[in-house]
Design a protein around this motif. Structure first.
Motif, PDB file in Angstrom:
ATOM      1  N   ASP A   2       0.814  -1.205   0.000  1.00 27.15           N
ATOM      2  CA  ASP A   2       0.000   0.000   0.000  1.00 27.15           C
ATOM      3  C   ASP A   2       0.853   1.262   0.000  1.00 27.15           C
ATOM      4  O   ASP A   2       0.573   2.215  -0.732  1.00 27.15           O
ATOM      5  CB  ASP A   2      -0.932   0.006   1.221  1.00 27.15           C
ATOM      6  CG  ASP A   2      -2.273  -0.618   0.886  1.00 27.15           C
ATOM      7  OD1 ASP A   2      -3.067  -0.776   1.812  1.00 27.15           O
ATOM      8  OD2 ASP A   2      -2.490  -0.951  -0.312  1.00 27.15           O
ATOM      9  N   GLU A   3       1.857   1.179   0.783  1.00 26.45           N
ATOM     10  CA  GLU A   3       2.723   2.334   0.920  1.00 26.45           C
ATOM     11  C   GLU A   3       3.388   2.655  -0.421  1.00 26.45           C
ATOM     12  O   GLU A   3       3.455   3.793  -0.861  1.00 26.45           O
ATOM     13  CB  GLU A   3       3.790   2.013   1.977  1.00 26.45           C
ATOM     14  CG  GLU A   3       4.196   3.217   2.814  1.00 26.45           C
ATOM     15  CD  GLU A   3       5.152   2.780   3.908  1.00 26.45           C
ATOM     16  OE1 GLU A   3       4.679   2.318   4.943  1.00 26.45           O
ATOM     17  OE2 GLU A   3       6.365   2.878   3.705  1.00 26.45           O
ATOM     18  N   GLU A   4       3.844   1.571  -0.994  1.00 24.57           N
ATOM     19  CA  GLU A   4       4.517   1.716  -2.283  1.00 24.57           C
ATOM     20  C   GLU A   4       3.598   2.364  -3.320  1.00 24.57           C
ATOM     21  O   GLU A   4       3.985   3.239  -4.070  1.00 24.57           O
ATOM     22  CB  GLU A   4       4.921   0.326  -2.775  1.00 24.57           C
ATOM     23  CG  GLU A   4       6.299   0.301  -3.403  1.00 24.57           C
ATOM     24  CD  GLU A   4       6.707  -1.127  -3.659  1.00 24.57           C
ATOM     25  OE1 GLU A   4       6.817  -1.483  -4.829  1.00 24.57           O
ATOM     26  OE2 GLU A   4       6.894  -1.877  -2.674  1.00 24.57           O
ATOM     27  N   GLU A   5       2.365   1.914  -3.274  1.00 26.03           N
ATOM     28  CA  GLU A   5       1.392   2.430  -4.250  1.00 26.03           C
ATOM     29  C   GLU A   5       1.206   3.926  -4.056  1.00 26.03           C
ATOM     30  O   GLU A   5       1.172   4.696  -5.019  1.00 26.03           O
ATOM     31  CB  GLU A   5       0.074   1.684  -4.061  1.00 26.03           C
ATOM     32  CG  GLU A   5      -0.816   1.798  -5.292  1.00 26.03           C
ATOM     33  CD  GLU A   5      -2.149   1.099  -5.059  1.00 26.03           C
ATOM     34  OE1 GLU A   5      -2.144   0.013  -4.469  1.00 26.03           O
ATOM     35  OE2 GLU A   5      -3.162   1.662  -5.459  1.00 26.03           O
ATOM     36  N   ILE A   6       1.075   4.255  -2.811  1.00 25.14           N
ATOM     37  CA  ILE A   6       0.887   5.681  -2.499  1.00 25.14           C
ATOM     38  C   ILE A   6       2.072   6.470  -3.028  1.00 25.14           C
ATOM     39  O   ILE A   6       1.921   7.510  -3.675  1.00 25.14           O
ATOM     40  CB  ILE A   6       0.734   5.906  -0.973  1.00 25.14           C
ATOM     41  CG1 ILE A   6      -0.613   5.317  -0.527  1.00 25.14           C
ATOM     42  CG2 ILE A   6       0.818   7.396  -0.631  1.00 25.14           C
ATOM     43  CD1 ILE A   6      -0.722   5.141   0.967  1.00 25.14           C
ATOM     44  N   GLU A   7       3.214   5.931  -2.800  1.00 23.53           N
ATOM     45  CA  GLU A   7       4.420   6.618  -3.264  1.00 23.53           C
ATOM     46  C   GLU A   7       4.386   6.811  -4.770  1.00 23.53           C
ATOM     47  O   GLU A   7       4.697   7.877  -5.295  1.00 23.53           O
ATOM     48  CB  GLU A   7       5.657   5.799  -2.877  1.00 23.53           C
ATOM     49  CG  GLU A   7       6.238   6.215  -1.541  1.00 23.53           C
ATOM     50  CD  GLU A   7       7.276   5.225  -1.057  1.00 23.53           C
ATOM     51  OE1 GLU A   7       7.908   4.565  -1.915  1.00 23.53           O
ATOM     52  OE2 GLU A   7       7.447   5.104   0.163  1.00 23.53           O
ATOM     53  N   LYS A   8       4.005   5.749  -5.420  1.00 25.77           N
ATOM     54  CA  LYS A   8       3.932   5.814  -6.886  1.00 25.77           C
ATOM     55  C   LYS A   8       2.981   6.896  -7.333  1.00 25.77           C
ATOM     56  O   LYS A   8       3.245   7.687  -8.239  1.00 25.77           O
ATOM     57  CB  LYS A   8       3.461   4.472  -7.452  1.00 25.77           C
ATOM     58  CG  LYS A   8       4.581   3.483  -7.631  1.00 25.77           C
ATOM     59  CD  LYS A   8       3.996   2.154  -8.051  1.00 25.77           C
ATOM     60  CE  LYS A   8       4.933   1.016  -7.684  1.00 25.77           C
ATOM     61  NZ  LYS A   8       4.211  -0.247  -7.631  1.00 25.77           N
ATOM     62  N   GLN A  30      13.332   8.200  -1.079  1.00 23.74           N
ATOM     63  CA  GLN A  30      12.935   6.841  -1.382  1.00 23.74           C
ATOM     64  C   GLN A  30      14.142   5.944  -1.582  1.00 23.74           C
ATOM     65  O   GLN A  30      14.203   4.811  -1.106  1.00 23.74           O
ATOM     66  CB  GLN A  30      12.102   6.857  -2.662  1.00 23.74           C
ATOM     67  CG  GLN A  30      10.954   5.885  -2.624  1.00 23.74           C
ATOM     68  CD  GLN A  30      10.068   6.083  -3.835  1.00 23.74           C
ATOM     69  OE1 GLN A  30      10.504   6.640  -4.845  1.00 23.74           O
ATOM     70  NE2 GLN A  30       8.853   5.641  -3.736  1.00 23.74           N
ATOM     71  N   LYS A  33      15.652   5.010   1.421  1.00 22.80           N
ATOM     72  CA  LYS A  33      14.838   4.068   2.169  1.00 22.80           C
ATOM     73  C   LYS A  33      14.933   2.661   1.590  1.00 22.80           C
ATOM     74  O   LYS A  33      15.109   1.688   2.309  1.00 22.80           O
ATOM     75  CB  LYS A  33      13.377   4.538   2.165  1.00 22.80           C
ATOM     76  CG  LYS A  33      12.613   4.070   3.383  1.00 22.80           C
ATOM     77  CD  LYS A  33      11.238   4.721   3.446  1.00 22.80           C
ATOM     78  CE  LYS A  33      10.235   4.025   2.578  1.00 22.80           C
ATOM     79  NZ  LYS A  33       8.951   4.720   2.539  1.00 22.80           N
ATOM     80  N   ASN A  34      14.825   2.555   0.294  1.00 19.76           N
ATOM     81  CA  ASN A  34      14.791   1.228  -0.330  1.00 19.76           C
ATOM     82  C   ASN A  34      16.072   0.952  -1.098  1.00 19.76           C
ATOM     83  O   ASN A  34      16.022   0.599  -2.280  1.00 19.76           O
ATOM     84  CB  ASN A  34      13.619   1.101  -1.314  1.00 19.76           C
ATOM     85  CG  ASN A  34      12.317   1.569  -0.729  1.00 19.76           C
ATOM     86  OD1 ASN A  34      12.118   1.397   0.458  1.00 19.76           O
ATOM     87  ND2 ASN A  34      11.477   2.140  -1.567  1.00 19.76           N
TER      88      ASN A  34
END
Lengths: 663, 554
Positions: A2-8, A30, A33-34
């Motif tokens: 979910d988080e990733e999606e939001i970021e996208k 980002q 972070k990753n």
């Protein structure tokens, strides 16, 4: 995830808004972070290179397309629907970002996929060649402003999302998130036949349309009409009294919402069956009985002169009963030597007067009775056949009365219900009222700013409605030179207008491919009918006030239920523009005239007999309206069809030398 | 931009190139534009163009048209408060020409008009005023078969019921080609081709092929009435063009030969044509045309028809023979006509010859005798014609005799002869003929006559061997073949017959060694009228006497 999606999404948003600084900052964050995630790194890399944007779009769309085409059969048609909005927005994004060449290449590459369903939209869009055009062009602008609603089942939605995330199609995901509003429904995918609603990308959005369509309308016929009085005289015998009490019962349902409408139909159905079961005479009044909830007129209607009333009563008594087995006789008025100048034609209610509006600003009216034609005085075909001789015997004089006054091509003409007045609308943006008794112009109504495409008298006379290139429809009364109401809301030209049988509503058809229903008293839009794929050219209201038919440029006729705002069924058969539509007097038949040189008769009763509630429940709109008869003319496009009060069908058109070969 | 199809104008991807903008800029005298702005200008121009077209299409639809005109474009410009493009409003369609060397460049082919010519030209007629007519498109849902509505039904419906609906117009337009409704396109073509060949190129190989096809193909039956009509019509109109007549007769023959055709009902129409070719007064313009051949051909046709259909139509043969007899005996008819009659009679059969020709032989010969003699008839052609007739007559009679004699079983050469059927009836009639040369004695019972005639036959048989003797001298090879007889006749006959007529026959008869056997009795029966023949024809009769018999007497 979910988080990733939001970021996208955030990234996509920043990217779109051109907030480079923020974007970079976020990316750095980002990255930090990753660091371990190579995918994310790739992602970021792709964002940091703005050069390959066009390829991203094309590649993304291409992949999405091939994935969709190879998806599961059961869900494929749902997924395919997504492609069109994605395609359109990809194109517009490319244009907006200034990649004009790439945008064009992209457009041409995938254009074929959508040509079948959205040809007209594509034709409009291909003219968009610079970012400024996007702003200027209404269609494109509204598309970019609003979201498209797509109904989709849960599984299809999951499938798609899964795919988009797995392939990192950020661009596509961005577009889908930005422009598509998914209405995810649990359970099985929606059947194919229902997608008429999805095909049209409407600027105003489905939501507003749905909202508007929630409003209640009272489509019952007027109280105290001539027909009703005739009915009452017929009902004087005791057998019919029962019918009247039934009618009284259903008066309770007068005020009702959409759901109420369904109830009403079922009770109506019961009643209808009873009446049908009754004596043959009752069949004549069936139409009005079934539409029992009578309404009061919101307009003060003119009083009908007694002698006119008598003639109407006489006509009603002599009416031929039409049905799918009893087809009408059709009398055809052919305009000869019109030199390609005839723009419109109108036939009076008794068929005795025929008007033609010409591109040379002249309006000509032929009195068929004077030309040795027996038209309405007897409906017997034999007699009429005998009278069929070539007119124009008074060769020294013109065979018609010429009305001069307009200063531009005449686009529409309309006779008043009793044939004593004639209205004409012209490209000089005026409407003129003519007296057929005096053969003179009475009033010139100025109000529109652009050509007036259509004008129609109300069924009761006195009031009339006009529609214009200025995107408005207006209501007028004969005694005022200023319009009484202005209906604004269409996104493009208002091409045609039609009164509801009870005079409280008008319907307008537009180049924005929608039909709207307006309340005459309040001037509000009460229904939007979405489904046509091209410009609306003709409208007709059923005499019982329940249904409306609209014909478009492609030859499709759609029949609408006014109370629900849904399409009952599309009628496919014409191959070219449907210029004119009319219901028979008891509403059992629909006649249509087209540029393909045919008059078609459609069976309307077969579909309306099916209870509406059931239809909505099953959601099936199989083509139950059938074409009863196609009457080809000899290379004469049909400009006007009109049922007389006695159910004789009149049609008119100019004979064209080239005939069918012109298409 | 005058009148182009809507679909074309919008679906083609219209690209205004920057070159176009450059050209336009130069045209209006603006040379110092920077090249950077051309692409953006081009894009905008294209957008504006599309916008105008969109408005123009709206105008087109409201004028209830499906063809875009230059007026619509002008009107769209007017809606945008732009000046219309002048010079395209005439309503004519423009012809665009492709510019050489540029594949996408078109221009309007505008001719220069001489002002004088315009001035001189007559003022054009005022266009007709608009009028309205009414007709029934449908009566209770059914389209009536009126000229206004029967666009599609017209082709399918037979012309008959359509005619009833024609009230006051267009009547003659339909009746013209009844063929259209019955015959398929292929058959029509076939018919046209055949008739064309017959009339125009009857000497080509193609015509032979056509005849072969006519004689063998099935499925031609629908054409028979048309062919009969065609033949009758052509014969009537061209009764003197030999080649056409011959071609037509060949056509008839092919039709008769075709086993798939049922031609009987049309015979009564065909017969007059054939008879014309047989006994027509003059069948050719030129002398060189061999009209005799045509008459022979027609005679064969007549005989074949009589043979094939005589049993079905009992009146056919009597009628034919009556006509022929009339021609044969009428002295006012020309030699050619008489020739035709004789030929036909001969080909119909020996019995007919026996009936009709033999009784009249003597007076007839007397009639034509002077015509044949060089001294009496100076005209070469007349004499030739007379000889021709004489030849035909000889052939006819000879063949008749041959047929009779063939019926006699020959004792000396039984293996070569198929068993002869002695037809008593024919023999009697033949016998009678000799006696009753001037009047009819047909009522006598045949059987009785046979016996009585039998004895008479012996006497007359005396002349028989003489003929044979002479025959061996004169014509050793030509035996009984009808064709040979015909072809050789004209050349040989003159000298021989002059002798024959000079009255030598009597002494010849006396020289006869009468070595008659029992077997010869019947020969005598049959040959009883030979004296009459030899009396008239002399030696030229000999080829018709069968070989076996001649052998006997040798």
């Amino acid at each position: 995830m979910d988080e990733e999606e939001i970021e996208k999404v955030v990234l996509a948003y920043l990217k779109k808004k051109g907030l480079k600084q923020t974007e970079l900052a976020l990316q750095e964050e980002q990255q930090a972070k990753n660091n371990a995630d190579p995918d994310a790194a790739k992602q970021v890399v792709s964002f940091s290179e703005p050069d390959n944007i066009p390829e991203q779009y094309e590649d993304g769309y291409c992949k999405l397309r091939s994935w969709t085409y190879s998806s599961l059969d059961l869900y494929k048609h749902e997924l395919l629907r997504i492609l069109y909005p994605v395609f359109v927005h990809c194109f517009m994004d490319l244009v907006a970002k200034g990649h004009l060449q790439e945008a064009r290449a992209f457009f041409n590459k995938f254009r074929e996929d959508h040509e079948m369903m959205h040809l007209r939209d594509l034709q409009k869009l291909e003219g968009v060649l610079s970012p400024s055009h996007l702003e200027e062009m209404e269609f494109a602008h509204s598309l970019r402003q609003s979201k498209v609603n797509i109904k989709i089942c849960q599984y299809s939605y999951d499938l798609m999302m899964q795919y988009l995330h797995k392939t990192q199609s950020i661009t596509m995901l961005g577009i889908i998130n930005e422009h598509i509003n998914f209405q995810v429904s649990p359970g099985q995918p929606i059947s194919l036949s229902d997608d008429t609603e999805v095909v049209t990308l409407v600027g105003s959005g489905q939501d507003t349309a749905n909202l508007i369509n929630q409003k209640e309308i009272h489509w019952g016929l007027l109280e105290d009409s001539v027909e009703e009085r005739l009915e009452k005289t017929l009902l004087s015998d005791p057998e019919k009294a029962e019918g009247e009490t039934k009618e009284g019962e259903s008066e309770e349902n007068k005020k009702r919402s959409m759901e109420g409408g369904k109830q009403g139909t079922s009770s109506k159905k019961l009643k209808k069956d009873k009446v049908v079961g009754a004596a043959a005479k009752a069949a004549r009044t069936e139409g009005s009985v079934s539409a029992a909830p009578r309404v009061k007129s919101e307009l003060s209607l003119p009083v009908i002169p007694t002698e006119v009333e008598y003639s109407i009563l006489d006509d009603l008594r002599n009416r031929v009963q039409l049905s799918n087995v009893a087809l009408p006789s059709v009398s055809f008025y052919t305009f000869l030597n019109s030199h390609n100048g005839l723009n419109c034609s109108s036939i009076s209610h008794d068929g005795s007067l025929v008007a033609g509006g010409f591109s040379d600003s002249s309006l000509k009216v032929w009195d068929m009775a004077l030309l040795g034609q027996q038209t309405e005085s007897s409906i017997l075909p034999e007699e009429n056949e005998a009278a069929r001789s070539v007119p124009g015997t008074n060769s020294g004089k013109r065979s018609y009365s010429l009305y001069r006054g307009h200063s531009g091509p005449i686009y529409s003409a309309a006779f008043s219900p009793f044939g004593d007045f004639l209205l004409s609308s012209s490209s000089d943006s005026t409407i003129r009222l003519w007296s057929t008794k005096l053969n003179a112009n009475l009033v010139c109504y100025k109000g529109h700013n652009y050509p007036v495409w259509d004008v129609q008298f109300s069924p009761a006379g006195h009031y009339f409605a006009s529609s214009s290139h200025d995107r408005t429809a207006r209501i007028w009364s004969m005694d005022r030179i200023q319009p009484l109401r202005i209906m604004a809301g269409h996104l493009s030209d208002v091409d045609c207008v039609q009164w509801h049988a009870n005079c409280n509503y008008i319907a307008t058809g537009s180049s924005d491919k929608t039909v709207r229903l307006w309340d005459v008293q309040s001037g509000e839009c009460v229904r939007i009918f979405i489904g046509h794929r091209s410009m609306i050219l003709s409208l007709a209201m059923s005499p019982d006030g329940r249904y409306m038919a609209s014909g478009d440029e492609d030859g499709t006729i759609m029949m609408w239920d006014l109370s629900s705002g849904r399409c009952v069924t599309p009628l496919v058969g014409h191959t070219s523009c449907v210029w004119t539509l009319d219901y028979s007097c008891e509403g059992s038949l629909l006649a249509s005239g087209s540029a393909d040189c045919t008059v078609k008769l459609w069976d309307v009763t077969s579909s309306t007999r099916v209870p509406k509630a059931e239809e909505i429940k099953t959601g099936s709109t199989t083509n139950r309206l059938r074409s009863l008869k196609t009457l080809p003319t000899k290379s004469t496009p049909v400009y006007a069809v009109k049922f007389s009060r006695r159910n004789l069908l009149f049609a008119a058109g100019p004979i064209s030398a080239k005939g069918l070969a012109t298409y | 931009m005058s009148s182009s199809n809507v679909n074309n104008s919008t679906s083609n991807i219209l690209v205004v190139g920057k070159e176009s903008i450059q050209v336009i800029a130069q045209k209006i005298g603006n040379n110092n534009l920077s090249p950077d702005i051309f692409p953006s200008l081009a894009a905008d121009v294209e957008y504006r163009l599309r916008e105008i077209m969109q408005e123009a299409i709206k105008c087109m639809h409201h004028s209830k048209r499906t063809i875009l005109t230059s007026e619509d474009v002008d009107f769209a410009l007017h809606l945008r408060n732009l000046e219309p493009i002048y010079g395209f409003g005439s309503g004519d369609t423009y012809k665009f020409k492709k510019a050489a060397a540029h594949k996408d460049l078109f221009y309007i082919d505008d001719k220069q008009v001489d002002f004088k010519n315009v001035m001189k030209a007559p003022i054009s007629k005022t266009p007709q005023d608009t009028s309205v007519v009414s007709n029934w498109l449908a009566v209770e849902g059914v389209q009536p078969a009126t000229p206004e509505t029967t666009l599609f039904e017209a082709l399918a419906s037979p012309s008959d019921n359509k005619k009833a609906d024609y009230k006051d117009d267009e009547i003659p337009a339909d009746v013209k080609y009844p063929v259209k409704h019955v015959l398929s396109r292929e058959l029509q073509l076939y018919f046209e081709k055949i008739t064309e060949l017959t009339v125009g190129r009857s000497d080509s190989i193609l015509f032979k092929e056509a005849l072969l096809s006519l004689a063998t193909d099935s499925g031609l039956h629908p054409l028979v009435p048309y062919f009969t009509y065609f033949i009758g019509d052509e014969v009537m109109r061209n009764s003197k063009s030999f080649h056409l007549l011959f071609a037509l007769m060949r056509l008839v023959r092919s039709l008769l030969q075709n086993p798939h055709l049922h031609i009987e009902p049309y015979l009564h129409q065909l017969m007059p044509s054939i008879m014309t070719c047989l006994i027509g007064k003059t069948l050719s313009h030129k002398l060189s045309d061999n009209h005799w051949e045509l008459r022979n051909y027609a005679a064969l046709l007549v005989s074949s028809i009589c043979r094939r259909y005589g049993h079905a139509y009992h009146t056919l043969q009597p009628r034919v023979t009556k006509t022929l007899l009339h021609n044969f005996l009428d002295p006012s008819k020309t030699m050619a006509q008489q020739y035709g009659a004789i030929c036909a009679l001969a080909s119909i059969g020996p019995s007919v010859v026996g009936f009709i020709v033999l009784p009249n032989l003597e007076p007839y010969l007397q009639l034509i005798e002077p015509e044949m003699q060089v001294e009496k008839q100076k005209n070469e052609t007349k004499r030739y014609e007379a000889w021709r007739v004489y030849g035909a007559l000889l052939h006819a009679v000879g063949q008749c005799v041959y047929k009779k004699l063939k019926l006699i079983p020959s004792p000396l050469s039984p293996p070569t002869c198929t068993p002869w059927k002695v037809n008593a009836k024919i023999m009697t009639t033949m016998a009678n003929k000799r006696k009753a040369s001037t009047d009819n004695m047909m009522q006598q019972p045949p059987l009785k006559r046979v016996t009585t005639e039998g004895s008479m036959g012996i006497n007359t048989a005396n002349s028989f061997p003489v003929n044979i003797q002479r025959a061996t001298g004169g014509y050793s090879t030509s035996l009984g073949g009808s064709d040979v007889g015909l072809s050789s006749m004209p050349r040989h006959l003159p000298t021989e017959n002059v002798l024959g007529i000079n009255g030598k026959k009597d002494d010849r008869a006396k020289k006869l060694p009468s070595s008659s056997t029992q077997a010869l009795k019947e020969v005598m029966d049959a040959g009883q009228f030979l004296p009459l023949l030899t009396e008239n024809f002399g030696e030229s009769m000999l080829p018709f006497i069968p070989t076996p018999l001649s052998n006997i007497f040798l």
